[in-house]
Write a protein that holds these residues in place. Structure first.
Motif, PDB file in Angstrom:
ATOM      1  N   ALA A   9      -5.965  -1.328  -3.239  1.00  0.00           N
ATOM      2  CA  ALA A   9      -7.417  -1.474  -3.368  1.00  0.00           C
ATOM      3  C   ALA A   9      -7.871  -2.717  -2.607  1.00  0.00           C
ATOM      4  O   ALA A   9      -7.523  -3.840  -2.971  1.00  0.00           O
ATOM      5  CB  ALA A   9      -7.806  -1.575  -4.835  1.00  0.00           C
ATOM      6  N   ILE A  10      -8.650  -2.508  -1.544  1.00  0.00           N
ATOM      7  CA  ILE A  10      -9.192  -3.588  -0.733  1.00  0.00           C
ATOM      8  C   ILE A  10     -10.705  -3.594  -0.914  1.00  0.00           C
ATOM      9  O   ILE A  10     -11.340  -2.534  -0.879  1.00  0.00           O
ATOM     10  CB  ILE A  10      -8.829  -3.400   0.753  1.00  0.00           C
ATOM     11  N   THR A  38      -5.240 -10.395   0.281  1.00  0.00           N
ATOM     12  CA  THR A  38      -4.155 -11.347   0.077  1.00  0.00           C
ATOM     13  C   THR A  38      -3.550 -11.134  -1.304  1.00  0.00           C
ATOM     14  O   THR A  38      -4.272 -11.101  -2.303  1.00  0.00           O
ATOM     15  CB  THR A  38      -4.653 -12.795   0.221  1.00  0.00           C
ATOM     16  N   VAL A  39      -2.234 -10.973  -1.343  1.00  0.00           N
ATOM     17  CA  VAL A  39      -1.516 -10.665  -2.590  1.00  0.00           C
ATOM     18  C   VAL A  39      -0.458 -11.726  -2.840  1.00  0.00           C
ATOM     19  O   VAL A  39       0.336 -12.055  -1.951  1.00  0.00           O
ATOM     20  CB  VAL A  39      -0.842  -9.276  -2.514  1.00  0.00           C
ATOM     21  N   ARG A  40      -0.458 -12.259  -4.050  1.00  0.00           N
ATOM     22  CA  ARG A  40       0.614 -13.169  -4.480  1.00  0.00           C
ATOM     23  C   ARG A  40       1.616 -12.321  -5.262  1.00  0.00           C
ATOM     24  O   ARG A  40       1.345 -11.880  -6.380  1.00  0.00           O
ATOM     25  CB  ARG A  40       0.038 -14.289  -5.345  1.00  0.00           C
ATOM     26  N   ARG A  52      -8.271 -12.943  -6.996  1.00  0.00           N
ATOM     27  CA  ARG A  52      -9.124 -12.933  -8.176  1.00  0.00           C
ATOM     28  C   ARG A  52      -8.318 -12.980  -9.464  1.00  0.00           C
ATOM     29  O   ARG A  52      -8.875 -13.141 -10.546  1.00  0.00           O
ATOM     30  CB  ARG A  52      -9.995 -11.674  -8.181  1.00  0.00           C
ATOM     31  N   GLY A  53      -7.012 -12.781  -9.346  1.00  0.00           N
ATOM     32  CA  GLY A  53      -6.176 -12.723 -10.543  1.00  0.00           C
ATOM     33  C   GLY A  53      -5.993 -11.318 -11.080  1.00  0.00           C
ATOM     34  O   GLY A  53      -5.336 -11.126 -12.108  1.00  0.00           O
ATOM     35  N   ASP A  54      -6.569 -10.312 -10.389  1.00  0.00           N
ATOM     36  CA  ASP A  54      -6.405  -8.922 -10.820  1.00  0.00           C
ATOM     37  C   ASP A  54      -5.075  -8.379 -10.311  1.00  0.00           C
ATOM     38  O   ASP A  54      -4.539  -8.840  -9.293  1.00  0.00           O
ATOM     39  CB  ASP A  54      -7.551  -8.055 -10.269  1.00  0.00           C
ATOM     40  N   ALA A  55      -4.546  -7.390 -11.024  1.00  0.00           N
ATOM     41  CA  ALA A  55      -3.276  -6.778 -10.625  1.00  0.00           C
ATOM     42  C   ALA A  55      -3.417  -6.120  -9.260  1.00  0.00           C
ATOM     43  O   ALA A  55      -4.382  -5.395  -8.998  1.00  0.00           O
ATOM     44  CB  ALA A  55      -2.837  -5.760 -11.668  1.00  0.00           C
ATOM     45  N   ALA A  56      -2.458  -6.374  -8.375  1.00  0.00           N
ATOM     46  CA  ALA A  56      -2.415  -5.755  -7.039  1.00  0.00           C
ATOM     47  C   ALA A  56      -1.320  -4.696  -7.061  1.00  0.00           C
ATOM     48  O   ALA A  56      -0.135  -5.022  -7.149  1.00  0.00           O
ATOM     49  CB  ALA A  56      -2.140  -6.805  -5.971  1.00  0.00           C
TER      50      ALA A  56
END
Length: 575
Positions: free
Chosen positions: A446-447, A455-457, A214-218
């Motif tokens: 946070a899932i 999925t994290v970039r 989503r583009g949110d911080a992971a």
């Protein structure tokens, strides 16, 4: 001709008025008229251009209002061909009805609303959109999951641009559909690089690991969580693992013991931060790493015993990192010892996946009880199999993350059946193109509700900025003495080695001195014990002493022994 006509007209006027000057009067009047037109154009040209552009935009708007889309000639090439087409309910329903599932197609055809009731509202989610699809009774979620590529093609997307997960609602699949080409764009730099004031907190903080789809911080919490990162070679495993360690190094209370079994300097910046740093891929380095993990088990047991005596005692976190851990599991070397009659006898293997393996058993012990006293195991490993990543070890990690893998069976080894059954698919990532993209299963991140993974970039921190972050950590810690593996190019000097492992400390417990000697050179100091250490010091006029009821070796005593030895050596040489 025009000039001739004007001059002729001037001649007629001159004859009529009997004034020769009237011959050029028509020509002069024409020139003045043209000059006036030029001045008028100079004044109105700017406003005319602005009004013209506005009228052109108004005309395009009128075309779009009537056609509900831009004209084909105004669209980008990929949109004209259908690639990147905006996602609408009708497109989603059409894509589902052509999945090759007769029951689904029949159910959509029989719906009075054309299948619209199956869909939740389509919402923008980062660099894509998200929609929940409630399936008819005859269709299971696994049937849709197994047709991911077909669904992506029906939506005019590539396979890696469509993710299918299972939310909490029954008979529902959640589709996340990326904007065409969005996942090929890099994400921004890590906050560790851009914010020099950033610090870490092991207990309450979260590491800025990257961004979700989503583009949110992971952000990942590492508090009392064992960690496993796996994936194919050269896909960003070490970078992902190292970025977490770099963040945590900014908490001065955290201790690091690191074994880099790749040995090409990826962890070199931790010299001065880590208490132990092993770098190399030989069997000797694997032995060093194994004994380091076994020492961590002893430290864990010491802490557990101290906690029994005083439940309020608090320990500094100890992070034990083994990068390229598959080398430790695959090491063929066995423990050897010399019997009283001088024979060499083999014992337990260092590697392996059985209860006889020293590395395997040490990791299992840490997984079982280490988190209770903040002794944590972090491992990075390639290409997981039952041989190089045993089941009991991989299931002992609280946070499991995987880069691209070759097969679904490997994905299940890396993340577990629950995550893969819930839609986790690291085996569907693109090798080389999705470097640094991780599928993560953990309660430390946070899932979305109902999903088993995310999925994290990840942010990529190159060696140079990593070294700068490490320097900030060293400034917070006021330096640390790091034990490094030293190649045995010459015969060892035990007394000098003892001085080296003590470093700047005024005193060290004898068991700590032995532990550091083992880390320094396993082959030489493998059989050393308290008695051997005591005898060496006594040979030079010193011996271990007690401090608060514990046997210690003092730095000043060792320095004096070295000085006396050097003095005696010089005297003997002069004689």
């Amino acid at each position: 001709m025009s000039i001739g006509v004007l001059v002729a007209l001037g001649v007629v006027m001159a004859i009529s008025s009997e004034n020769v000057a009237d011959v050029i009067t028509p020509l002069s009047a024409t020139i003045e008229f043209i000059a006036l037109l030029v001045r008028i154009v100079q004044v109105v040209w700017g406003p005319l251009i602005a009004i013209g552009l506005f009228l052109a935009l108004l005309a395009l708007w009128s075309v779009g209002r009537k056609q509900h889309a831009a004209p084909a000639w105004a669209l980008p090439a990929n949109v004209r061909t259908g690639e990147g087409e905006p996602i609408t309910p009708s497109i989603v329903v059409k894509a589902l009805s052509h999945l090759g599932l007769p029951a689904l197609r029949k159910a959509i055809k029989e719906m009075g609303d054309g299948g619209a009731a199956m869909l939740s509202p389509i919402v923008i989610a980062g660099c894509g959109v998200e929609v929940d699809v409630t399936l008819p009774l005859e269709v299971s979620t696994i049937e849709v999951q197994n047709r991911r590529r077909k669904l992506a093609e029906n939506l005019s997307r590539h396979e890696h641009e469509v993710f299918i997960t299972i939310p909490q609602a029954a008979r529902t699949v959640r589709l996340w559909i990326a904007d065409s080409g969005a996942l090929d764009e890099p994400i921004g730099p890590s906050p560790l690089v851009t914010d020099e004031t950033l610090t870490a907190n092991y207990k309450t903080g979260k590491a800025p690991w990257g961004q979700d789809l989503r583009g949110d911080a992971a952000e990942l919490s590492v508090y009392q969580r064992h960690l496993l990162v796996t994936g194919l070679s050269n896909q960003g495993k070490t970078a992902a693992l190292r970025s977490l360690a770099l963040w945590l190094s900014l908490d001065r209370t955290v201790q690091f013991w690191i074994a880099d079994l790749k040995g090409i300097g990826d962890w070199a910046m931790f010299d001065g931060i880590a208490q132990i740093l092993i770098e190399g891929l030989s069997d000797d380095h694997v032995i060093q790493a194994t004994e380091m993990v076994e020492d961590a088990v002893e430290e864990m047991n010491r802490r557990i015993e101290a906690r029994r005596n005083d439940p309020t005692v608090v320990f500094e976190p100890l992070i034990v990192v083994v990068d390229e851990a598959q080398l430790a599991f695959m090491c063929p070397v066995k423990t050897t010892r010399i019997t009283e009659d001088g024979k060499v006898k083999e014992g337990a293997p260092y590697g392996g996946s059985k209860a006889t393996s020293r590395y395997f058993m040490a990791v299992r012990k840490l997984h079982n009880q280490g988190r209770a006293v903040d002794v944590l195991m972090w491992q990075g490993t390639q290409d997981p199999t039952d041989q190089n990543l045993p089941k009991l070890v991989r299931e002992g990690a609280h946070t499991r993350a995987s880069l691209v893998l070759g097969t679904e069976s490997q994905a299940r080894m890396a993340l577990g059946d629950k995550a893969v059954d819930g839609g986790a698919a690291p085996h569907l990532l693109r090798q080389g193109l999705d470097k640094g993209t991780l599928v993560v299963a953990s309660d430390g991140i946070a899932i979305p509700t109902g999903q088993a993974s995310i999925t994290v970039r990840t942010h990529f921190i190159d060696d140079e900025p990593a070294a700068e972050i490490a320097e900030r950590a060293k400034a917070l810690r006021n330096g640390a003495t790091t034990l490094r593996v030293i190649e045995r190019d010459a015969e060892r000097d035990p007394l000098a080695d003892i001085a080296a492992v003590i470093g700047d400390a005024a005193r060290l417990r004898t068991d700590e001195v032995l532990k550091r000697l083992h880390a320094l050179d396993t082959a030489v100091y493998r059989e050393w014990n308290n008695g051997r250490l005591k005898r060496l010091l006594e040979e030079h006029g010193e011996e271990p002493k007690k401090s608060h009821g514990v046997m210690v070796v003092r730095r000043d005593d060792v320095a004096r022994a070295l000085a006396n030895r050097d003095t005696d050596g010089s005297a003997s040489a002069s004689q």
